[in-house]
Every structure is written in structure tokens, then in C-alpha cells.
Design an enzyme around this catalytic site. Structure first.
Site, mmCIF file in Angstrom:
data_model
loop_
_atom_site.group_PDB
_atom_site.id
_atom_site.type_symbol
_atom_site.label_atom_id
_atom_site.label_comp_id
_atom_site.label_asym_id
_atom_site.label_seq_id
_atom_site.Cartn_x
_atom_site.Cartn_y
_atom_site.Cartn_z
ATOM 1 N N HIS A 100 44.406 42.601 36.000
ATOM 2 C CA HIS A 100 43.261 42.976 35.993
ATOM 3 C C HIS A 100 42.452 44.259 36.766
ATOM 4 O O HIS A 100 42.643 43.908 37.585
ATOM 5 C CB HIS A 100 42.176 42.387 35.567
ATOM 6 C CG HIS A 100 41.840 41.439 36.232
ATOM 7 N ND1 HIS A 100 42.693 40.453 36.916
ATOM 8 C CD2 HIS A 100 40.930 40.984 37.211
ATOM 9 C CE1 HIS A 100 42.827 39.358 37.862
ATOM 10 N NE2 HIS A 100 40.730 40.044 38.149
ATOM 11 N N HIS A 102 39.237 46.215 38.038
ATOM 12 C CA HIS A 102 38.221 46.334 38.059
ATOM 13 C C HIS A 102 37.419 47.456 37.988
ATOM 14 O O HIS A 102 37.471 48.052 38.506
ATOM 15 C CB HIS A 102 37.366 45.451 39.080
ATOM 16 C CG HIS A 102 37.777 44.161 39.113
ATOM 17 N ND1 HIS A 102 36.985 42.547 39.400
ATOM 18 C CD2 HIS A 102 39.101 43.160 39.823
ATOM 19 C CE1 HIS A 102 37.421 41.788 39.376
ATOM 20 N NE2 HIS A 102 38.591 42.033 39.665
HETATM 21 P P1 AMP Z 1 40.154 38.655 40.306
HETATM 22 O O1 AMP Z 1 39.496 37.839 41.382
HETATM 23 O O2 AMP Z 1 39.978 39.371 40.906
HETATM 24 O O3 AMP Z 1 41.087 37.834 39.980
HETATM 25 O O4 AMP Z 1 38.973 38.745 39.734
HETATM 26 C C1 AMP Z 1 38.552 37.618 38.196
HETATM 27 C C2 AMP Z 1 37.350 38.287 37.715
HETATM 28 O O5 AMP Z 1 37.415 37.708 36.406
HETATM 29 C C3 AMP Z 1 36.322 37.883 38.205
HETATM 30 O O6 AMP Z 1 34.912 38.623 38.562
HETATM 31 C C4 AMP Z 1 35.680 36.792 37.504
HETATM 32 O O7 AMP Z 1 33.893 36.496 37.031
HETATM 33 C C5 AMP Z 1 36.006 37.830 35.666
HETATM 34 N N1 AMP Z 1 36.291 36.264 34.829
HETATM 35 C C6 AMP Z 1 37.300 34.787 35.163
HETATM 36 N N2 AMP Z 1 36.641 34.518 33.937
HETATM 37 C C7 AMP Z 1 35.842 35.293 33.021
HETATM 38 C C8 AMP Z 1 35.413 34.934 31.620
HETATM 39 N N3 AMP Z 1 36.182 34.353 30.593
HETATM 40 N N4 AMP Z 1 34.719 36.769 30.980
HETATM 41 C C9 AMP Z 1 34.904 37.344 31.630
HETATM 42 N N5 AMP Z 1 35.687 37.547 32.938
HETATM 43 C C10 AMP Z 1 35.813 36.396 33.383
#
Ligand code: AMP
Ligand code: ZN
Length: 141
Positions: A100, A102
Site C-alpha cells: 500500500h 500512503h
Molecule cells: P503500514 O505501517 O505501512 O503497514 O500502514 C498500515 C496502515 O493501514 C496504517 O496507517 C493503518 O492505520 C492502516 N489501516 C489498518 N487497518 C485499516 C483499515 N481497516 N482500514 C483503513 N486503514 C487501515
């Protein structure tokens, strides 16, 4: 689709999301724990852990979507700038093992830092070490 992947569950519609863009291959939705208003995640709909696990076509779709959404997100958040980044692998802070990107809207004096702040102490590299790493990258080894 991987059963225990939260982002695959979002793609499948089993977990709700605030979707802001969708195409055949890509989904973009608001981060559930936003670092700023408008913090958006862009994912491929198929499960791949890292950016470098995507084929060229899908990588192009994900990166192209990020590129297209950055000004839209900035505009919606009334932000003059944004940090656009991937945590690529757990050691880099990736918590959800589904690639993903950001988009984090940024504001003057928001208390955040630049991308340079994500690493620890800077290494003191010799000319030979710099030549060596450049050579390895050029040669792909
Ligand atoms: P990372 O640390 O790059 O893996 O970021 C994962 C991101 O996913 C974090 O910023 C979380 O806040 C976000 N996240 C986790 N669960 C969900 C969800 N169900 N819907 C939207 N964002 C999420
Ligand atoms: Zn997944």
C-alpha cells in the site's frame, strides 16, 4: 485474496472502508488511523506483500493512481504538500503485509519530518563503499 489479510477483506467488501477511488485493479481508501485529514492508502486489489512483488503492469497502475490522487487529496485536504511513501517490508515499518502506498497531506508546522527522518544514524561511507554499492545497483546484484 488471502483470508487473514485486512486489505484483502476490504477489497472483498467484508470490512468497510471509505473508498475514494476504484478501478479494475486498484483501490484507494482513507486510512483508519489518519496521520492527517485525507490520509489515503492506494492498494492493488490482488494480494502482494511488497511493491517489488508487483508485476510491471500492476506496479504502473498503483503508482499511476498515486500520482493521479496526490493533487486530488491535497486539494480536498487543503494541504500545500504531501508525503507519498511505501513502508516496504516489516523492517521498514510495514504492518499490513499487503502493498500500500500512503498519501499523507502535509502542512507547514505540522510537527512532522521529512523522509530523511525515517532512518536511524546515517552511515559514514567511504568512496570505495559508495562505488561498490553503486556498482551492485547498476549490475542488479
Ligand atoms: P503500514 O505501517 O505501512 O503497514 O500502514 C498500515 C496502515 O493501514 C496504517 O496507517 C493503518 O492505520 C492502516 N489501516 C489498518 N487497518 C485499516 C483499515 N481497516 N482500514 C483503513 N486503514 C487501515
Ligand atoms: Zn491482502
Amino acid at each position: 485474496m488471502t483470508d487473514d489479510c485486512i486489505f484483502c477483506s476490504i477489497v472483498a467488501g467484508d470490512i468497510p472502508s471509505r473508498t475514494v477511488y476504484e478501478s479494475e485493479d486498484v483501490l484507494a481508501f482513507l486510512d483508519a488511523n489518519p496521520l492527517a485529514p485525507g490520509h489515503t492508502l492506494v492498494i492493488p486489489k490482488t494480494h502482494h506483500e511488497r511493491l517489488n512483488d508487483l508485476g510491471d503492469g500492476l506496479a504502473g497502475e498503483v503508482l499511476g493512481t498515486l500520482n493521479a490522487l496526490v493533487p486530488v487529496v491535497e486539494n480536498a485536504a487543503d494541504a500545500p504538500a504531501s508525503t507519498v511513501a511505501f513502508n516496504n517490508g516489516p523492517e521498514a515499518g510495514q504492518e499490513v503485509p499487503h502493498v500500500h502506498g500512503h498519501i499523507v497531506p502535509r502542512f507547514e508546522d505540522d510537527g512532522g519530518g521529512p523522509i530523511h527522518a525515517v532512518a536511524g544514524a546515517r552511515p559514514d561511507l567511504s568512496e570505495e563503499e559508495l562505488d561498490d554499492i553503486a556498482e551492485r545497483i547498476r549490475n542488479g546484484n
